[in-house]
Design an enzyme around this catalytic site. Structure first.
Site, PDB file in Angstrom:
ATOM      1  N   CYS A 117       0.725  -1.158   0.052  1.00 42.22           N
ATOM      2  CA  CYS A 117      -0.068  -0.183  -0.073  1.00 42.22           C
ATOM      3  C   CYS A 117       0.897   1.280  -0.147  1.00 42.22           C
ATOM      4  O   CYS A 117       0.390   2.404  -0.370  1.00 42.22           O
ATOM      5  CB  CYS A 117      -1.011   0.164   1.174  1.00 42.22           C
ATOM      6  SG  CYS A 117      -2.103  -1.613   1.090  1.00 42.22           S
ATOM      7  N   HIS A 133      -3.317   7.429   2.202  1.00 48.28           N
ATOM      8  CA  HIS A 133      -3.650   6.151   1.850  1.00 48.28           C
ATOM      9  C   HIS A 133      -5.077   5.872   2.397  1.00 48.28           C
ATOM     10  O   HIS A 133      -5.504   5.964   3.583  1.00 48.28           O
ATOM     11  CB  HIS A 133      -3.002   5.137   2.275  1.00 48.28           C
ATOM     12  CG  HIS A 133      -3.424   3.776   2.022  1.00 48.28           C
ATOM     13  ND1 HIS A 133      -3.617   3.316   0.697  1.00 48.28           N
ATOM     14  CD2 HIS A 133      -3.140   2.434   2.726  1.00 48.28           C
ATOM     15  CE1 HIS A 133      -3.795   1.981   0.880  1.00 48.28           C
ATOM     16  NE2 HIS A 133      -3.703   1.488   2.091  1.00 48.28           N
ATOM     17  N   ASN A 183     -10.047   0.207  -0.185  1.00 47.75           N
ATOM     18  CA  ASN A 183      -8.684   0.107  -0.135  1.00 47.75           C
ATOM     19  C   ASN A 183      -7.991  -0.396  -1.342  1.00 47.75           C
ATOM     20  O   ASN A 183      -7.867  -1.763  -1.615  1.00 47.75           O
ATOM     21  CB  ASN A 183      -7.987  -0.637   1.041  1.00 47.75           C
ATOM     22  CG  ASN A 183      -6.462  -0.607   1.181  1.00 47.75           C
ATOM     23  OD1 ASN A 183      -5.784  -0.441   0.151  1.00 47.75           O
ATOM     24  ND2 ASN A 183      -6.086  -1.195   2.251  1.00 47.75           N
TER      25      ASN A 183
END
Ligand code: ACO
Length: 324
Positions: free
Chosen positions: A114, A251, A281
Site C-alpha cells: 500500500c 492512503h 482500499n
C-alpha cells in the site's frame, strides 16, 4: 541550477463493475452497517476477469499523459507500484511501456504494497533530481481482488481494484514555478512486522499465488502511530508548518485511521481528501486515485501544499510533501 520534479499531469482508471457492501453481505457473514462503521467503505470497483493490472495501469497512464500535454514519446522512465503484477516477471511496467509505444529509457516495478506509490514517487523524484530522467510516468495499479480470500470477511470487504498515475517532469527555471514540485519524501520500513499483513503464497515459498492475511487490529495501531510520525517528519524535511498544508491525501485504508491521524496533526476534515467510501482500499493505487479526484474536481490547484501518506505490508510507510 538545481533540478527538481514538478507534477505535469495526473490520471486514473477504475473498473466498471461496482460491488456494494450489500452484495458482499450475500457472500460472507457481514453487513453494510458493520463495514461502514468500521471502515467507511460503501462500495469498491472490481476488475473484470479479463482485465489485468497492466490494463488498469495503461488506462490511467493514457489519462495522465493526456492531462500533462506531453506525448508518450516524451516519457523516458516508467515506474509502476504494485503487489499484484500480471506475471512474476517481466515487470508490469514493461507491459505499460510497450503498450504506450515507448522504446527508450527504462521501466520497472516497485513493491511496497500500500505504500508502493510513495516509494515509486520518491524513486522517480531522485531520478529526475540526478538528471537520469526528464519525464517520468509514476503509476500505482492493483487487482487486489485476485489475491483476496472471498470467504474471509475480515479482509475481503476492505479492498478494491484500480489505478492512478502521475507524470513528473524536470524543472530547473526560476520564476513563478520555482517553488513548485516534490519538496521532500520520507520512507520507512520495519521488516520485523512482516507477518502482520502478508500473502500466504508466492513462487519461492509455495508455488501458489496465495491470499491476503492480516492482523487488522495490530496493523491499525501501527498505522496511526507511523503515519502521524512520518507526516511530522516530511513537514520538517520540507520546512513547512502544519498550518501551511492545504490538502492531506492519505492512503485510503480505513476512515478511522485517516481521522485519527488528521486529528493528531490538528488538520480539519475539509483539508482531507477521502475516496474510501467509493474505492475501498486499492493498495498502491489509492493515493494517486484520491489525488486525481481532488485535482479533477478543482480542489487541488496550482501552488497548493499537498501531503501524501501511506502505510502497508512490510510494514512499509512513507509521506511526500508537494507544492502543486
Ligand atoms: N463483518 C462483520 N464482522 C466482522 C467483519 C466483517 N466484515 N470482519 C471482522 N468482523 C468481526 C471480527 O470477527 C470480530 O468479532 P469478535 O469480536 O466476535 O471476535 C469483530 O468484528 C471485531 O474485529 P476487529 O478485527 O477487532 O475489528 P476492527 O475494529 O479492528 O476493524 C479492520 C477491522 C477494519 C480490518 C481494522 O482493524 C483495520 O482497518 N485495520 C488496518 C487495515 C490497514 O490499514 N491495512 C494497511 C494497509 S493494507 C495493505 O498494505 C495491503
Amino acid at each position: 541550477m538545481t533540478r527538481r520534479s514538478v507534477i505535469a499531469g495526473c490520471g486514473a482508471y477504475l473498473p466498471a463493475r461496482i460491488v456494494t457492501n450489500h452484495e458482499l453481505a450475500q457472500r460472507v457473514d457481514t453487513s453494510h452497517e458493520w463495514i461502514v462503521q468500521r471502515t467507511g467503505i460503501h462500495q469498491r470497483h472490481i476488475a473484470d476477469d479479463r482485465e489485468k493490472t497492466s490494463d488498469l495501469a495503461i488506462a490511467a497512464a493514457h489519462d495522465a499523459i493526456e492531462s500533462s500535454g506531453l506525448s508518450a514519446a516524451d516519457i523516458d522512465l516508467v515506474i509502476l507500484a504494485t503487489a499484484t503484477p500480471d506475471h512474476t516477471f517481466p515487470s508490469t511496467a514493461t507491459m505499460v511501456q510497450a503498450s504506450l509505444g515507448i522504446t527508450r529509457g527504462a521501466a520497472f516495478d516497485v513493491h511496497a504494497v500500500c505504500s508502493g506509490f510513495i516509494y515509486a514517487l520518491n524513486v522517480a523524484d531522485n531520478f529526475v533530481r540526478l538528471g537520469q530522467a526528464d519525464n517520468v510516468l509514476v503509476i500505482g495499479a492493483e487487482t487486489f481482488s485476485r489475491i483476496l480470500d472471498w470467504e474471509d470477511r475480515s479482509t475481503c470487504v476492505l479492498f478494491g481494484d484500480g489505478a492512478g498515475a502521475l507524470v513528473l517532469s524536470a524543472a530547473t527555471g526560476a520564476g513563478n514555478s520555482a517553488d513548485r514540485g516534490v519538496l521532500a519524501t520520507c520512507l520507512h520500513s520495519d521488516g520485523r512486522q512482516h507477518d502482520l499483513l502478508f500473502v500466504d503464497g508466492g513462487p519461492s515459498s509455495s508455488r501458489t499465488v496465495g491470499h491476503v492475511r492480516m492482523e487488522g487490529r495490530e496493523v491499525f495501531k501501527h498505522a496511526v502511530r507511523n503515519l502521524s510520525s512520518v507526516i511530522g517528519e516530511v513537514l520538517e524535511a520540507a520546512q513547512l508548518d502544519r498550518s501551511e498544508v492545504d490538502w492531506l491525501v492519505p492512503h485510503q485504508a480505513n476512515r478511522r485511521i485517516i481521522a485519527t491521524t488528521a486529528k493528531k496533526l490538528e488538520l480539519p476534515d475539509d483539508k482531507i481528501v477521502m475516496t474510501i467510501d467509493r474505492h475501498g482500499n486499492t493498495s498502491a493505487a489509492s493515493v494517486p486515485l484520491a489525488l486525481n479526484d481532488a485535482v479533477r474536481d478543482g480542489r487541488i490547484t496550482t501552488g497548493d501544499v499537498v501531503i501524501l501518506e501511506a502505510m502497508g505490508g512490510g510494514l512499509t510507510w512513507g509521506a511526500s510533501a508537494i507544492r502543486w
